[in-house]
Design a protein around this motif. Structure first.
Motif, PDB file in Angstrom:
ATOM      1  N   GLY A 123     -17.962-109.939-114.700  1.00 18.91           N
ATOM      2  CA  GLY A 123     -18.916-109.759-113.611  1.00 18.91           C
ATOM      3  C   GLY A 123     -19.883-108.617-113.859  1.00 18.91           C
ATOM      4  N   CYS A 124     -19.361-107.473-114.305  1.00 20.50           N
ATOM      5  CA  CYS A 124     -20.224-106.313-114.541  1.00 20.50           C
ATOM      6  C   CYS A 124     -21.162-106.540-115.720  1.00 20.50           C
ATOM      7  N   TYR A 125     -20.680-107.247-116.740  1.00 20.23           N
ATOM      8  CA  TYR A 125     -21.543-107.567-117.881  1.00 20.23           C
ATOM      9  C   TYR A 125     -22.710-108.434-117.438  1.00 20.23           C
ATOM     10  N   GLN A 126     -22.439-109.395-116.543  1.00 23.65           N
ATOM     11  CA  GLN A 126     -23.486-110.341-116.141  1.00 23.65           C
ATOM     12  C   GLN A 126     -24.502-109.745-115.178  1.00 23.65           C
ATOM     13  N   ILE A 127     -24.218-108.591-114.579  1.00 21.91           N
ATOM     14  CA  ILE A 127     -25.244-107.954-113.747  1.00 21.91           C
ATOM     15  C   ILE A 127     -25.914-106.790-114.477  1.00 21.91           C
ATOM     16  N   SER A 128     -25.506-106.546-115.722  1.00 24.94           N
ATOM     17  CA  SER A 128     -26.081-105.405-116.441  1.00 24.94           C
ATOM     18  C   SER A 128     -26.553-105.799-117.829  1.00 24.94           C
ATOM     19  N   PHE A 129     -25.701-105.627-118.829  1.00 28.24           N
ATOM     20  CA  PHE A 129     -26.098-105.891-120.202  1.00 28.24           C
ATOM     21  C   PHE A 129     -26.594-107.321-120.408  1.00 28.24           C
ATOM     22  N   GLY A 130     -25.918-108.293-119.770  1.00 29.19           N
ATOM     23  CA  GLY A 130     -26.250-109.691-120.003  1.00 29.19           C
ATOM     24  C   GLY A 130     -27.725-109.999-119.826  1.00 29.19           C
ATOM     25  N   PRO A 131     -28.255-109.886-118.594  1.00 26.18           N
ATOM     26  CA  PRO A 131     -29.670-110.207-118.394  1.00 26.18           C
ATOM     27  C   PRO A 131     -30.622-109.047-118.668  1.00 26.18           C
ATOM     28  N   ILE A 132     -30.216-107.824-118.363  1.00 21.47           N
ATOM     29  CA  ILE A 132     -31.189-106.730-118.328  1.00 21.47           C
ATOM     30  C   ILE A 132     -31.522-106.207-119.716  1.00 21.47           C
ATOM     31  N   SER A 133     -30.598-106.294-120.659  1.00 21.13           N
ATOM     32  CA  SER A 133     -30.936-105.870-122.022  1.00 21.13           C
ATOM     33  C   SER A 133     -32.110-106.663-122.560  1.00 21.13           C
ATOM     34  N   TRP A 134     -32.061-107.992-122.400  1.00 22.12           N
ATOM     35  CA  TRP A 134     -33.153-108.826-122.908  1.00 22.12           C
ATOM     36  C   TRP A 134     -34.416-108.649-122.085  1.00 22.12           C
ATOM     37  N   LEU A 135     -34.265-108.387-120.791  1.00 25.72           N
ATOM     38  CA  LEU A 135     -35.441-108.100-119.967  1.00 25.72           C
ATOM     39  C   LEU A 135     -36.144-106.849-120.469  1.00 25.72           C
ATOM     40  N   LEU A 148     -37.586-113.683-113.570  1.00 26.11           N
ATOM     41  CA  LEU A 148     -37.675-114.820-114.474  1.00 26.11           C
ATOM     42  C   LEU A 148     -36.923-114.584-115.782  1.00 26.11           C
ATOM     43  N   ILE A 149     -37.044-113.389-116.359  1.00 25.34           N
ATOM     44  CA  ILE A 149     -36.352-113.145-117.622  1.00 25.34           C
ATOM     45  C   ILE A 149     -34.846-113.061-117.391  1.00 25.34           C
ATOM     46  N   SER A 150     -34.432-112.585-116.222  1.00 25.98           N
ATOM     47  CA  SER A 150     -33.007-112.617-115.890  1.00 25.98           C
ATOM     48  C   SER A 150     -32.528-114.053-115.683  1.00 25.98           C
ATOM     49  N   LEU A 151     -33.399-114.895-115.145  1.00 26.93           N
ATOM     50  CA  LEU A 151     -33.055-116.306-114.990  1.00 26.93           C
ATOM     51  C   LEU A 151     -32.810-116.969-116.338  1.00 26.93           C
ATOM     52  N   LYS A 152     -33.491-116.468-117.382  1.00 25.97           N
ATOM     53  CA  LYS A 152     -33.244-117.008-118.721  1.00 25.97           C
ATOM     54  C   LYS A 152     -31.785-116.778-119.116  1.00 25.97           C
ATOM     55  N   GLU A 153     -31.238-115.617-118.761  1.00 25.58           N
ATOM     56  CA  GLU A 153     -29.825-115.351-119.009  1.00 25.58           C
ATOM     57  C   GLU A 153     -28.957-116.324-118.210  1.00 25.58           C
ATOM     58  N   LEU A 154     -29.402-116.656-117.001  1.00 22.95           N
ATOM     59  CA  LEU A 154     -28.681-117.643-116.190  1.00 22.95           C
ATOM     60  C   LEU A 154     -28.654-118.984-116.900  1.00 22.95           C
ATOM     61  N   PHE A 155     -29.745-119.325-117.576  1.00 20.53           N
ATOM     62  CA  PHE A 155     -29.799-120.584-118.317  1.00 20.53           C
ATOM     63  C   PHE A 155     -28.818-120.557-119.493  1.00 20.53           C
ATOM     64  N   ILE A 156     -28.639-119.394-120.126  1.00 23.36           N
ATOM     65  CA  ILE A 156     -27.654-119.291-121.207  1.00 23.36           C
ATOM     66  C   ILE A 156     -26.254-119.584-120.661  1.00 23.36           C
ATOM     67  N   VAL A 157     -25.936-119.002-119.504  1.00 20.26           N
ATOM     68  CA  VAL A 157     -24.627-119.245-118.887  1.00 20.26           C
ATOM     69  C   VAL A 157     -24.495-120.711-118.487  1.00 20.26           C
ATOM     70  N   LEU A 158     -25.580-121.307-117.960  1.00 22.28           N
ATOM     71  CA  LEU A 158     -25.564-122.737-117.631  1.00 22.28           C
ATOM     72  C   LEU A 158     -25.293-123.568-118.880  1.00 22.28           C
ATOM     73  N   GLY A 159     -25.886-123.138-120.003  1.00 17.90           N
ATOM     74  CA  GLY A 159     -25.650-123.831-121.256  1.00 17.90           C
ATOM     75  C   GLY A 159     -24.191-123.756-121.683  1.00 17.90           C
ATOM     76  N   ILE A 160     -23.586-122.564-121.548  1.00 17.40           N
ATOM     77  CA  ILE A 160     -22.167-122.407-121.883  1.00 17.40           C
ATOM     78  C   ILE A 160     -21.318-123.342-121.027  1.00 17.40           C
ATOM     79  N   LEU A 161     -21.593-123.367-119.716  1.00 16.98           N
ATOM     80  CA  LEU A 161     -20.859-124.245-118.813  1.00 16.98           C
ATOM     81  C   LEU A 161     -21.046-125.712-119.198  1.00 16.98           C
ATOM     82  N   SER A 162     -22.288-126.079-119.540  1.00 18.05           N
ATOM     83  CA  SER A 162     -22.560-127.468-119.935  1.00 18.05           C
ATOM     84  C   SER A 162     -21.764-127.832-121.180  1.00 18.05           C
TER      85      SER A 162
END
Length: 558
Positions: free
Chosen positions: A465-477, A232-246
């Motif tokens: 790609g590597c940022y989005q599977i590591s620092f992006g979501p997992i730092s905040w998790l 779920l907390i990683s999904l929050k990072e997905l929402f940030i990316v969705l926001g950027i795309l929007s």
């Protein structure tokens, strides 16, 4: 190995993957446990990652025995049989009951990402004599920089502001406040008659970002079942990316409209309103309610009852159900242990002491390395990199930015799917190693491989790609789950401050460093920092997969 007993559990559980401990653990009996008086001892169950007290209602005559799979052993609490304390416990929950407590806080992340995406188009619209719709479109570099970074400064100030008041506001009220600031900031920016009002709106919106990026991971981590917390907390990072795309999409649709920048910024207001109304409908965090009781803000029994009602509502259960009561009892024991007999909230400097300091080194270190490995700079430099590969037209650059955004979305989704399966450390170590490789490739492109532009494009995609599977979501998790309950609010606010502060420093230092060192050497410097961050992760960052927040506090931070 089957035998029949009259054990009736309060809730269902499965037993798998047993491991015999060196010493048997005793089950802690509290006032809600109805045991046969003849049973003096009882084992509690533990997994590799999860320890859970599982109270049982027992009959008055039968030895308790648990049936397990073919590779397991049975456990009894009677005399003469060896107790076994390893088993798997997973909280029963329905996905429908966790969607809304995740969705409304996650909208705070989506609005943060939307601001990033919308600003890229808004600044072009705002400076156009034909399209800005203003008489003050001729902005200087400093004025334009303030427009772009206004929300960043607001987020910095918001993370400072929330530090002393986070536990007073609570996670729910903090997110409601963030939603109000988002609405005000978006509307003031959209209707700004001049640059001063525009900058004030950007600052207010940034205050909302700072509070949302602090409150959202807190609320999600403290209210969701532990076995899906990483997802779920990683999904929050997905929402940030969705926001950027929007933001990119809205910008591309409004870029040719007169005053289009007003629509780009203003369209975030209805989303923020939905976020605020949604958070208003949700209950407070049960853990925060118990925390307030131990901070001397009210009767322990009163807050305990509120916490049980809150948890029941979050899980879609009837008020006062026994499962929620049991979970609150377990959390209560953890909070008691954390507070001992202290009733105060602790000093402002407590986060720099003992277990909280260890947590801040881990969480703050991750968000610091997240920025100083060049994340703002590499994305900033994406345009020139793509232009060197042949995407020189503005329309082409816009389309390619959307493609990169879609790629970010895909890689974040992979992290979401794997974070609770593979764990935090493997994704961090593998992803950050890939970041280091991509930065070295970018350095090589600017130093010796200038005739091979596809190398630069491949390196850019590898970095993203590597940022989005590591620092992006997992730092905040990791930040959301590593701090002890007692200092969690203050600790996360410091981590948010570290994140936005280092972001600002890297962003503003990039151009001077580029002029001093050149792009090739600068990316090599970022690559060396990335290698250092891999070492930091290997040596200091623990694995928290499957552990409850209380277990992280008792096992990792002790």
């Amino acid at each position: 190995m089957a035998c029949t007993t009259s054990i009736r559990p309060l809730f269902s559980f499965n037993l798998t993957h047993f491991h015999r401990p060196k010493k048997p653990k005793r089950f802690i009996i509290n006032s809600h446990t109805n045991l046969n008086p003849s049973l003096k001892h009882f084992s509690y169950f533990k997994t590799k990652n999860v320890v859970s007290s599982i109270p049982l209602l027992l009959s008055s005559s039968t030895k308790p025995t648990v049936r397990v799979g073919a590779q397991g052993e049975h456990v009894t609490g009677g005399d003469g049989e060896s107790p076994l304390s390893d088993a798997t416990y997973q909280e029963d929950f329905s996905w429908s009951s966790v969607i809304l407590p995740f969705l409304f806080p996650a909208l705070g992340g989506l609005l943060f990402g939307y601001d990033i995406g919308a600003t890229s188009g808004a600044t072009i619209s705002l400076q156009s004599a034909e399209l800005s719709g203003t008489t003050w479109f001729n902005l200087s570099a400093v004025q334009l920089g303030l427009v772009v970074s206004g929300s960043l400064y607001g987020a910095l100030f918001g993370s400072i502001l929330v530090y002393p008041i986070a536990d007073f506001l609570g996670r729910r009220r903090e997110l409601i406040t963030a939603a109000v600031l988002y609405v005000l900031g978006a509307l003031i920016t959209a209707y700004a008659p001049g640059l001063g009002v525009l900058l004030a709106g950007r600052l207010l919106y940034g205050l909302g970002i700072g509070m949302a990026m602090h409150g959202a991971p807190l609320y999600i981590a403290e209210t969701c079942p532990s076995q899906i917390r990483g997802t779920l907390i990683s999904l929050k990072e997905l929402f940030i990316v969705l926001g950027i795309l929007s933001g990119y999409f809205v910008g591309s649709f409004q870029i040719n409209e007169v005053g289009g920048w007003r629509y780009m910024y203003g369209l975030s207001a209805p989303i923020a309103l939905l976020m605020g109304l949604g958070m208003w409908s949700l209950p407070p965090s049960p853990r925060w309610l118990l925390l307030r009781a131990f901070q001397g803000k009210g009767s322990l029994q009163e807050y305990k009852e509120k916490a049980m009602v809150s948890l029941s509502k979050l899980r879609g259960r009837p008020p006062g159900d026994k499962i929620s009561e049991r979970q609150i009892e377990d959390t209560l024991l953890s909070v008691k242990s954390a507070y001992n007999e202290e009733k105060s909230e602790g000093s402002l400097l407590e986060v720099f002491q003992g277990p909280s300091l260890k947590a801040f080194i881990i969480g703050g270190g991750l968000v610091l390395f997240q920025q100083i490995t060049g994340q703002p700079s590499v994305l900033y430099y994406a345009g020139p990199i793509l232009q060197s590969a042949g995407f020189s037209a503005a329309a082409d650059a816009t389309r390619v930015s959307v493609v990169i955004g879609l790629f970010k979305l895909l890689m974040t989704w992979i992290a979401v799917l794997k974070v609770d399966d593979l764990g935090r450390r493997p994704l961090l170590i593998g992803g950050v190693s890939g970041i280091a490789l991509s930065l070295i490739l970018l350095s090589a492109y600017y130093n010796v491989l200038g005739g091979l532009p596809l190398v630069a494009v491949a390196a850019l995609l590898l970095y993203v790609g590597c940022y989005q599977i590591s620092f992006g979501p997992i730092s905040w998790l990791m930040v959301s789950e590593i701090f002890p309950l007692r200092t969690r609010g203050k600790g996360i606010s410091l981590a948010v401050l570290t994140n936005f502060g280092s972001n600002a420093i890297v962003t503003f230092a990039f151009l001077p460093l580029q002029e001093l060192l050149g792009a090739g050497k600068l990316f090599l410097l970022f690559g060396a920092i990335a290698l250092l961050s891999v070492l930091f992760i290997i040596l200091l960052v623990p694995e928290t997969k499957g552990l409850s927040l209380e277990e992280i506090e008792s096992k990792i931070l002790k």
